[in-house]
Design a protein around this motif. Structure first.
Motif, PDB file in Angstrom:
ATOM      1  N   ALA A  44      22.636  16.448 -25.165  1.00  0.00           N
ATOM      2  CA  ALA A  44      22.833  15.767 -26.456  1.00  0.00           C
ATOM      3  C   ALA A  44      21.551  15.056 -26.886  1.00  0.00           C
ATOM      4  O   ALA A  44      20.758  14.620 -26.058  1.00  0.00           O
ATOM      5  N   VAL A  45      21.408  14.957 -28.190  1.00  0.00           N
ATOM      6  CA  VAL A  45      20.308  14.182 -28.774  1.00  0.00           C
ATOM      7  C   VAL A  45      20.932  13.106 -29.662  1.00  0.00           C
ATOM      8  O   VAL A  45      21.776  13.393 -30.519  1.00  0.00           O
ATOM      9  N   LEU A 150      23.975  22.134 -28.306  1.00  0.00           N
ATOM     10  CA  LEU A 150      23.869  20.736 -27.882  1.00  0.00           C
ATOM     11  C   LEU A 150      24.623  19.836 -28.858  1.00  0.00           C
ATOM     12  O   LEU A 150      24.809  20.177 -30.022  1.00  0.00           O
ATOM     13  N   GLN A 151      25.055  18.678 -28.354  1.00  0.00           N
ATOM     14  CA  GLN A 151      25.718  17.704 -29.203  1.00  0.00           C
ATOM     15  C   GLN A 151      24.680  16.823 -29.905  1.00  0.00           C
ATOM     16  O   GLN A 151      23.558  16.655 -29.421  1.00  0.00           O
ATOM     17  N   THR A 152      25.085  16.267 -31.022  1.00  0.00           N
ATOM     18  CA  THR A 152      24.230  15.305 -31.726  1.00  0.00           C
ATOM     19  C   THR A 152      25.045  14.062 -32.043  1.00  0.00           C
ATOM     20  O   THR A 152      26.255  14.126 -32.252  1.00  0.00           O
ATOM     21  N   GLN A 174      27.040  16.499 -39.526  1.00  0.00           N
ATOM     22  CA  GLN A 174      25.891  16.865 -38.685  1.00  0.00           C
ATOM     23  C   GLN A 174      26.049  16.364 -37.251  1.00  0.00           C
ATOM     24  O   GLN A 174      25.302  16.791 -36.373  1.00  0.00           O
ATOM     25  N   PHE A 175      26.987  15.422 -37.027  1.00  0.00           N
ATOM     26  CA  PHE A 175      27.035  14.715 -35.757  1.00  0.00           C
ATOM     27  C   PHE A 175      28.410  14.844 -35.092  1.00  0.00           C
ATOM     28  O   PHE A 175      29.445  14.813 -35.760  1.00  0.00           O
ATOM     29  N   ASP A 176      28.367  14.957 -33.791  1.00  0.00           N
ATOM     30  CA  ASP A 176      29.614  14.955 -33.009  1.00  0.00           C
ATOM     31  C   ASP A 176      30.144  13.538 -32.848  1.00  0.00           C
ATOM     32  O   ASP A 176      31.362  13.333 -32.766  1.00  0.00           O
ATOM     33  N   VAL A 177      29.238  12.582 -32.780  1.00  0.00           N
ATOM     34  CA  VAL A 177      29.624  11.180 -32.586  1.00  0.00           C
ATOM     35  C   VAL A 177      28.817  10.315 -33.550  1.00  0.00           C
ATOM     36  O   VAL A 177      27.604  10.524 -33.706  1.00  0.00           O
ATOM     37  N   LEU A 201      30.449  10.752 -26.174  1.00  0.00           N
ATOM     38  CA  LEU A 201      29.853  12.076 -25.964  1.00  0.00           C
ATOM     39  C   LEU A 201      30.325  12.702 -24.653  1.00  0.00           C
ATOM     40  O   LEU A 201      30.093  13.890 -24.412  1.00  0.00           O
ATOM     41  N   SER A 202      30.939  11.885 -23.786  1.00  0.00           N
ATOM     42  CA  SER A 202      31.378  12.317 -22.438  1.00  0.00           C
ATOM     43  C   SER A 202      30.197  12.817 -21.626  1.00  0.00           C
ATOM     44  O   SER A 202      30.240  13.873 -20.992  1.00  0.00           O
ATOM     45  N   LEU A 203      29.099  12.030 -21.645  1.00  0.00           N
ATOM     46  CA  LEU A 203      27.874  12.432 -20.952  1.00  0.00           C
ATOM     47  C   LEU A 203      27.336  11.293 -20.103  1.00  0.00           C
ATOM     48  O   LEU A 203      27.650  10.120 -20.317  1.00  0.00           O
TER      49      LEU A 203
END
Length: 1059
Positions: A44-45, A150-152, A174-177, A201-203
């Motif tokens: 993720a970024v 990838l997540q953003t 544009q964003f997951d979170v 993000l579960s990361l």
């Protein structure tokens, strides 16, 4: 928004990005990164918002401060003040409302800067959709990241808007979170907000990368194990992110796009040509892109094997004679490279149109930075100055080339460069003309009549400006001068003037963002005058005097070029997608050219021998038959013989759009001046009025008066009927002046700046109508020039002065003099140290018929016996420096020749003077009513009460509607009165003048009162002009006669007409 504690002030003002126009992979400055011991694959970024995805508050603040003359760093100091418990941090945690924040933040900024700071304006700019726009490079990067699986996330310190919504001007898809500080009640660099983002993000921390522009925020993230990238500019940050992720996140070549359909060229034919030129390494596919810039000669990026090239070609279709000569570009660049002038390395010229359709040449693709914004955002003042100095020095290098040594002696004709250029661009304009532009016609006549003497002959670039230079990415060094299409041999000063165009263009100009709105000293950029002096010093030559001609010619040439681009866009030949805009810009550029033509006229005038005052013309035409070439003439307003005639004297024009082209142009120039100079100056002028120095004239007003005079916005008020020969003023009809006067009325400071303020206007008109030649020479000329001020002494405290026949002050004859005795008050302007003349009304014969007892006398203010008792206030306002004085005249001896028109003519003169004065007041009242309504509308759109915006409150909507109706009604009545004054005279218009004087002040009073009510207590403060508007609207119900007198006059005339 990414603003936490211990923020680095300088970094907040870094540029959002650099324009990389010639190479994507140029060496970038090392980005500072907090390190950690983690590693592994990233999943993720996480992006900060302000300074990463959109412009930072620091950058917005810096530019806003420069444009609004607020001390640099004021906003930033206020943002960091108080640390964790500061007002800004509380606002971002959602602990206070927008209204409370703006109120406290405004106080804080004012304490820091020692002046009133309109923070509402800054907040509006910060949250404006056009300003808070996501950087394209980041949009592209996010798209590529998500395409790779990838997540953003966006992790932002942000705040609530007045609407109750959070400030997040991004596409949430544009964003997951999305994590927002104002919703969570916690801000970066608090570790809790990072953990919250990672949980959603579960990361694990090591699986993510954070981009932020502040070191404190990055350090907190790195301590948790998150990989970090510090963003100084988005372009560089994306490059570093690409390195970490291992795949590309952006277009390979910035500022390029797929080739436009109308600009396509045959790839196979081009590839075959390149094989012959570049062999043996020419295997592989040919990549072809088109550069966004280049509206004249289409420019392409080419990649073939290991070669990166730039191709410049002639556009397709029928071309204007001698235009788009790529062959000359190739020749001059090849020659100048041998002389040490920085230019791209040229590789080959192909004049065979059979290869790609038109001749072209090739050069190597160069690395570097092109600065497309002349204000150089993000650089330090010293860096900006270094950039402009490097630009200046490389121009000197071009102009110092030995023509014989480099084989360019025959590159152009020697001598008469400017005359030839003027004729060339006139022909080019005529060949591409699509409609008549009056100002261009004026310039076409004016330029050949004001040609300068020939300077030495050098290579001239012809299009030398900042965005045609390629700079080193890390220092102020010009790597290459680009775009030599217009180069030839000629007058080097034409290049110098052309390179200063941006100094006179607004920052919003679409093709070349300019510098006119900025404070040059604050930016560190040399003014045009400093830049020119720098050039003269480097070249070892004395400064020239006719600099304004070169600027006029430069803007005229750009106007002609833009017209050509527009003409080609109509047939699909122009190479830029934005070429169609150029049609609207041609007239804009020609207006700027004409401004400099007028300034050159002033310079010529100042060098002429003086003549008798009576022989001067204070308003002349500046066309080919102009008195600018005749001794003793002065032009304050630029009208040309070739311009269409004024609006007919009998025409009633309801809006500025209906004015004649000449007057409409004048209106637009006045409007630009108000927007660019007057409104931004109001905070400083208001501050001066409240200072200990308030009884001395403001230096800023004097500076603006000179600018207005230089731009021909001077003495606009004298009506055509009073000055039919246009000897003293602009020669406008009353209807025409109504539209301009309304515009000036939008600021209480504006009328003086244009020499159109009471009581001077009434006194000047009095002198024009009734004064002797000697009186005009002594008093009218200094007033017209703005070198003196005046006052009008009529009102007396002991009698009801609304009836002028009540005046008790005496004027008696004694030993060849008139002796004046009297007690006057509410004498506007008398406290001004520049006040040199008092127009005094008193009785010369108490026994004469009632309306023949009074006389008017011109009393010099330095005459013994004049005693100012005190300044009077209007609702506590002193109106410094002119003020309103209570004055004693005791045995004041005045020469008999100072009598106006003759004894017993005072009442007659007063009526003639007050008619135009009354309508001028009403015109200005319409203007400030419009501004009050505009402020009210902006306020109710940005405020929330009882759970919904004020704009949705029914009572306020009704107030807005009522104000609009009342303004429109009053305007129509003002225009009707002005129209009658034009066609039937002041006496015939007496009824309508009385009606509008009865209507306009009360209307303005009500409109302003509603606006104040919408502002709440803020409307009563000096933070807005409403309180002053309100005070003067109320005062004007007395000035030039109280409402009751006008009502009585209207009723009497109505009964007389109807019975």
């Amino acid at each position: 928004m990414g603003l936490g504690l211990n923020m680095c002030i300088r970094r907040l003002f870094q540029a959002t990005h650099l324009q990389w126009a010639w190479r994507a992979a140029c060496r970038h400055q090392g980005a500072w990164r907090w390190t950690h011991s983690g590693g592994g694959t990233y999943r993720a970024v996480i992006f900060d918002m302000g300074g990463v995805l959109i412009p930072s508050p620091g950058r917005v603040a810096a530019e806003w401060e420069a444009q609004n003359h607020i001390p640099s760093g004021t906003i930033l100091k206020a943002l960091v003040s108080g640390g964790e418990n500061g007002i800004w941090m509380k606002f971002m945690r959602g602990e206070i409302t927008t209204e409370d924040f703006l109120q406290e933040f405004g106080k804080l900024c004012s304490e820091i800067s020692k002046i009133s700071v309109p923070v509402d304006s800054f907040f509006s700019l910060l949250t404006n959709k056009q300003v808070a726009k996501q950087f394209p490079v980041m949009t592209e990067a996010i798209t590529q990241i998500r395409a790779k699986g990838l997540q953003t996330a966006v992790l932002s310190n942000n705040f609530y808007l007045p609407s109750g919504k959070s400030f997040l001007p991004l596409d949430r898809k544009q964003f997951d979170v999305v994590v927002e500080s104002c919703l969570e009640g916690v801000c970066k660099p608090d570790p809790r907000i990072y953990k919250l983002c990672l949980e959603r993000l579960s990361l694990q921390p090591s699986e993510s990368i954070l981009l932020d522009d502040l070191g404190s925020n990055l350090k907190a993230a790195a301590n948790l194990g998150i990989h970090t990238i510090k963003v100084n500019d988005p372009e560089t940050a994306v490059k570093e992110l690409e390195t970490l992720l291992g795949f590309t996140l952006r277009k390979a070549i910035p500022n390029t796009r797929p080739v436009r359909k109308t600009m396509e060229i045959p790839k196979d034919s081009l590839k075959n040509y390149l094989k012959g030129l570049l062999r043996p390494q020419t295997t592989g596919p040919l990549e072809l892109l088109q550069f966004d810039h280049g509206q004249s000669n289409p420019t392409y990026y080419i990649r073939l094997a290991d070669h990166q090239l730039v191709l410049r070609k002639k556009p397709p279709g029928k071309l204007l004679p001698s235009a788009h000569a790529v062959e000359r570009e190739f020749r001059v660049m090849k020659a100048l490279a041998n002389a040490g002038v920085p230019v791209p390395k040229v590789l080959g010229l192909c004049e065979d149109s059979g290869v790609i359709g038109t001749p072209f040449y090739l050069m190597e693709y160069c690395p570097g930075v092109i600065y497309k914004d002349s204000s150089l955002p993000g650089l330090e003042p010293s860096q900006r100055r270094a950039i402009y100095t490097a630009m200046n020095r490389v121009l000197c290098k071009i102009h110092s080339v030995d023509l014989k040594a480099v084989g360019l002696e025959d590159y152009g004709k020697h001598g008469d460069y400017i005359p030839r250029q003027v004729q060339t661009w006139i022909k080019q304009y005529r060949a591409s003309e699509t409609s008549t532009i009056p100002v261009m016609e004026s310039l076409i006549e004016w330029l050949p009549l004001h040609l300068p003497r020939q300077q030495k002959t050098t290579v001239v670039h012809g299009d030398f400006r900042l965005d045609n230079l390629l700079f080193h990415p890390e220092k102020a060094e010009v790597l290459a001068v680009l775009d030599w299409e217009l180069s030839t041999l000629g007058d080097p000063l034409a290049d110098v003037a052309f390179s200063c165009l941006a100094h006179y263009l607004p920052s919003s100009f679409p093709i070349m963002p300019g510098l006119k709105d900025y404070d040059f000293a604050q930016l560190g950029i040399p003014t045009a005058e400093e830049y020119f002096r720098m050039y003269c010093q480097h070249m070892g030559i004395p400064p020239i005097e006719n600099w304004n001609f070169y600027m006029a010619f430069s803007f005229f040439r750009v106007a002609a070029i833009l017209q050509g681009v527009y003409r080609r866009s109509l047939t699909g030949q122009a190479s830029s997608a934005t070429a169609e805009q150029s049609g609207k810009l041609t007239e804009f550029m020609s207006n700027l050219a004409w401004d400099f033509a007028v300034k050159e006229g002033f310079r010529v005038f100042k060098e002429m021998p003086a003549t008798k005052p009576s022989g001067r013309s204070y308003h002349t035409r500046a066309g080919p038959q102009s008195l600018l070439s005749t001794p003793g003439a002065r032009s304050y307003i630029p009208f040309t013989e070739s311009s269409p005639a004024h609006t007919s004297k009998g025409a009633l024009v309801f809006s500025p759009e209906g004015l004649s082209p000449t007057v409409r142009e004048l209106y637009q120039r006045l409007k630009r001046f108000m927007e660019q100079h007057v409104y931004p100056a109001e905070p400083e002028l208001q501050s001066h009025q409240a200072s200990a120095e308030r009884w001395t004239p403001s230096p800023l007003v004097e500076e603006l008066k000179e600018k207005a005079k230089a731009e021909g916005l001077w003495n606009l008020f004298l009506p055509l009927e009073t000055d039919p020969e246009k000897k003293y003023g602009a020669g406008l009809t009353n209807v025409e002046y109504t539209h301009l006067c309304e515009l000036m009325g939008m600021s209480l400071y504006a009328p003086e700046i244009f020499n159109c303020s009471a009581p001077d206007t009434g006194n000047m008109e009095l002198l024009v109508r009734y004064g002797t030649e000697e009186q005009k020479a002594r008093w009218l000329i200094p007033l017209l020039e703005g070198k003196a001020r005046s006052c009008f002494a009529m009102t007396e405290p002991q009698v009801a002065s609304s009836d002028a026949t009540n005046i008790e002050s005496s004027i008696r004859e004694e030993d060849g003099f008139y002796v004046v005795n009297g007690h006057k008050w509410w004498i506007s302007g008398i406290l001004d140290p520049r006040c040199q003349l008092c127009v005094f009304m008193g009785k010369t014969d108490p026994n004469a018929p009632r309306h023949q007892q009074q006389s008017m006398l011109l009393v010099p203010m330095d005459t013994p016996g004049i005693k100012i008792i005190r300044p009077l206030t209007v609702y506590g306002l002193e109106d410094a420096p002119g003020g309103h004085g209570e004055v004693l005249f005791e045995q004041v001896r005045v020469p008999k020749e100072n009598m106006v028109l003759g004894p017993g003519r005072g009442f007659e003169i007063a009526q003639g003077r007050l008619g135009p004065g009354r309508i001028h007041h009403c015109m200005r009242l319409i203007g400030f009513s419009e501004r009050a309504l505009a402020l009210m509308k902006a306020r109710v759109k940005s405020r929330v009460a009882f759970g919904k915006p004020l704009v949705e409150q029914g009572t306020l909507l009704a107030d807005i509607a009522q104000s609009r109706v009342e303004i429109e009604q009053a305007r129509l009545l003002v225009l009707k009165a002005a129209h009658l004054m034009d066609v039937a005279g002041n006496k015939a218009a007496a009824l309508d003048i009385a009606m509008i004087k009865m209507v306009a002040p009360s209307m303005a009073y009500r409109v302003t009162d509603r606006a104040i009510q919408a502002f709440g207590a803020a409307g009563l403060s000096s933070d807005y002009p409403l309180a002053q508007f309100f005070a003067w609207a109320r005062a004007l119900r007395f000035a030039d006669g109280p409402d009751e007198v006008h009502r009585a006059a209207v009723a009497k005339m109505e009964l007389k007409h109807r019975i």
